[in-house]
Design an enzyme around this catalytic site. Structure first.
Site, PDB file in Angstrom:
ATOM      1  N   LYS A  53       0.823  -1.228  -0.097  1.00  0.00           N
ATOM      2  CA  LYS A  53      -0.129  -0.074  -0.068  1.00  0.00           C
ATOM      3  C   LYS A  53       0.835   1.066   0.087  1.00  0.00           C
ATOM      4  O   LYS A  53       0.737   2.125  -0.706  1.00  0.00           O
ATOM      5  CB  LYS A  53      -0.815   0.075   1.119  1.00  0.00           C
ATOM      6  CG  LYS A  53      -1.975  -1.118   1.424  1.00  0.00           C
ATOM      7  CD  LYS A  53      -2.645  -1.354   2.644  1.00  0.00           C
ATOM      8  CE  LYS A  53      -3.551  -2.429   2.449  1.00  0.00           C
ATOM      9  NZ  LYS A  53      -4.270  -2.826   3.865  1.00  0.00           N
ATOM     10  N   GLN A  97      -3.505  -1.333  10.420  1.00  0.00           N
ATOM     11  CA  GLN A  97      -3.683  -2.845   9.709  1.00  0.00           C
ATOM     12  C   GLN A  97      -4.356  -3.852  10.791  1.00  0.00           C
ATOM     13  O   GLN A  97      -3.645  -3.892  11.808  1.00  0.00           O
ATOM     14  CB  GLN A  97      -2.331  -3.154   9.303  1.00  0.00           C
ATOM     15  CG  GLN A  97      -2.484  -4.311   8.269  1.00  0.00           C
ATOM     16  CD  GLN A  97      -3.116  -4.618   7.054  1.00  0.00           C
ATOM     17  OE1 GLN A  97      -3.091  -3.325   6.591  1.00  0.00           O
ATOM     18  NE2 GLN A  97      -3.563  -5.413   6.617  1.00  0.00           N
ATOM     19  N   ASP A 120     -10.448   3.204   5.469  1.00  0.00           N
ATOM     20  CA  ASP A 120     -10.728   1.884   5.385  1.00  0.00           C
ATOM     21  C   ASP A 120     -12.274   1.631   5.346  1.00  0.00           C
ATOM     22  O   ASP A 120     -12.858   0.268   5.240  1.00  0.00           O
ATOM     23  CB  ASP A 120     -10.150   1.317   6.890  1.00  0.00           C
ATOM     24  CG  ASP A 120      -9.090   0.264   6.677  1.00  0.00           C
ATOM     25  OD1 ASP A 120      -8.905  -0.083   5.424  1.00  0.00           O
ATOM     26  OD2 ASP A 120      -8.388   0.163   7.522  1.00  0.00           O
TER      27      ASP A 120
HETATM   28  N1  GUN Z   1      -6.575  -6.728   7.260  1.00  0.00           N
HETATM   29  C1  GUN Z   1      -6.963  -7.432   6.071  1.00  0.00           C
HETATM   30  N2  GUN Z   1      -7.688  -6.442   5.373  1.00  0.00           N
HETATM   31  C2  GUN Z   1      -7.475  -5.205   5.899  1.00  0.00           C
HETATM   32  C3  GUN Z   1      -8.116  -4.030   5.460  1.00  0.00           C
HETATM   33  O1  GUN Z   1      -8.707  -3.872   4.350  1.00  0.00           O
HETATM   34  N3  GUN Z   1      -7.863  -3.115   6.091  1.00  0.00           N
HETATM   35  C4  GUN Z   1      -7.137  -2.931   7.182  1.00  0.00           C
HETATM   36  N4  GUN Z   1      -6.853  -1.933   8.009  1.00  0.00           N
HETATM   37  N5  GUN Z   1      -6.664  -4.180   7.681  1.00  0.00           N
HETATM   38  C5  GUN Z   1      -6.778  -5.297   7.027  1.00  0.00           C
END
Ligand code: GUN
Length: 294
Positions: A53, A97, A120
């Protein structure tokens, strides 16, 4: 005959192209969109996801920083960091995350992020807006990416029977909410299947679109699918493989090699949903920057 591949990488590149143009427009106003990632502990998958990302943000001209906190970080310490990012006018998007260590409540953490910076789409305000069909909220990136894949691949959802496997808060539940909206790019009849569903294949065999998001390696097989259906694989499962240099390999939630002979359209994995999650995150970040600086 093999199914047509839904090229998530190419479709994500289309979205990135549009996002880059929006970044340029903001830059002409002296604003650089900025996202901050927060990672707690050294979960290898989380490290890889945040790394991807961060790299994509840089490629689009989005400023990106990552806070890496030790596994022993307390919940109050993490909440204090979120408070400081909420207050920082130069931070437009905040992403903590998941998964977090078990001594930290994910609900409490997602609730603390300013909903205007919640790229998110996990804050209860944004979850509520999604359920109500209010487009002013942020939508979670993976389900939004699945919808975008279907739209840009011209696979109609209106009136279609969509079977979603998996009721998680990150994919299954919000995807059900997205695809049942009264909107031309949704309007589906949604069936949300999960581990307590009786005879899931009786339903998946009728579905025009099957989305596998339950996190079970290659559970969905050819005989679960209606000939000519569309199959979207969201799963990433690590399975032991002593023959592989890393000692494991990653597989999806569908048995791709056999499903490709039954389905009309299928996502590769990797190269299907994954790139779209990142594309939607970047788009959400620019949306946040636009709204916060309007
Ligand atoms: N863990 C797995 N998918 C995601 C996501 O889309 N966002 C976040 N913050 N954590 C994740």
């Amino acid at each position: 005959m093999s199914a047509q591949l839904i090229d998530g990488k190419a479709i994500a590149d289309q979205v990135h192209h549009e996002t880059r143009q929006r970044v340029q427009t903001l830059l002409t106003r002296g604003i650089q969109p900025a996202i901050v990632f927060v990672r707690v502990g050294e979960d290898p998958a989380s490290r890889a996801y945040v790394g991807m990302k961060d790299k994509q943000a840089a490629a689009l001209g989005i400023l990106s920083r990552t806070h890496v906190l030790p596994e022993t970080t307390t919940q109050p310490e993490l909440l204090a960091l979120i408070d400081s990012l909420n207050a920082d006018p130069n931070t437009h998007g905040i992403l903590v995350q998941a998964p977090l260590p078990s001594h930290i409540s994910e609900t409490a953490v997602f609730f603390r992020v300013d909903p205007r910076k919640d790229v998110d789409g996990f804050h209860p305000l944004n979850v509520g807006k999604l359920l109500l069909g209010d487009p002013s909220g942020f939508r979670p990136c993976t389900p939004a990416g699945v919808q975008e894949l279907l739209i840009r691949s011209r696979i109609p959802t209106a009136g279609a029977l969509v079977a979603i496997l998996g009721r998680g808060n990150i994919v299954g539940k919000p995807l059900a909410a997205i695809l049942c909206q009264k909107a031309p790019s949704a309007n589906a009849t949604v069936c949300l299947l999960h581990s307590a569903s009786r005879d899931f294949s009786a339903l998946t065999r009728q579905a025009d679109i099957v989305v596998a998001a339950m996190g079970r390696a290659e559970l969905v097989r050819a005989h679960h699918i209606k000939p000519g259906a569309t199959v979207i694989d969201v799963g990433v499962n690590r399975i032991d493989d002593p023959a592989s240099p890393r000692g494991y390999r990653l597989v999806g939630d569908i048995a791709f090699d056999e499903i490709t002979h039954v389905a009309a359209h299928v996502t590769p994995n990797p190269g299907g949903v994954g790139p779209m999650t990142i594309a939607m995150l970047m788009a959400n970040t620019v949306t946040a920057a636009e709204a916060l600086t309007a």
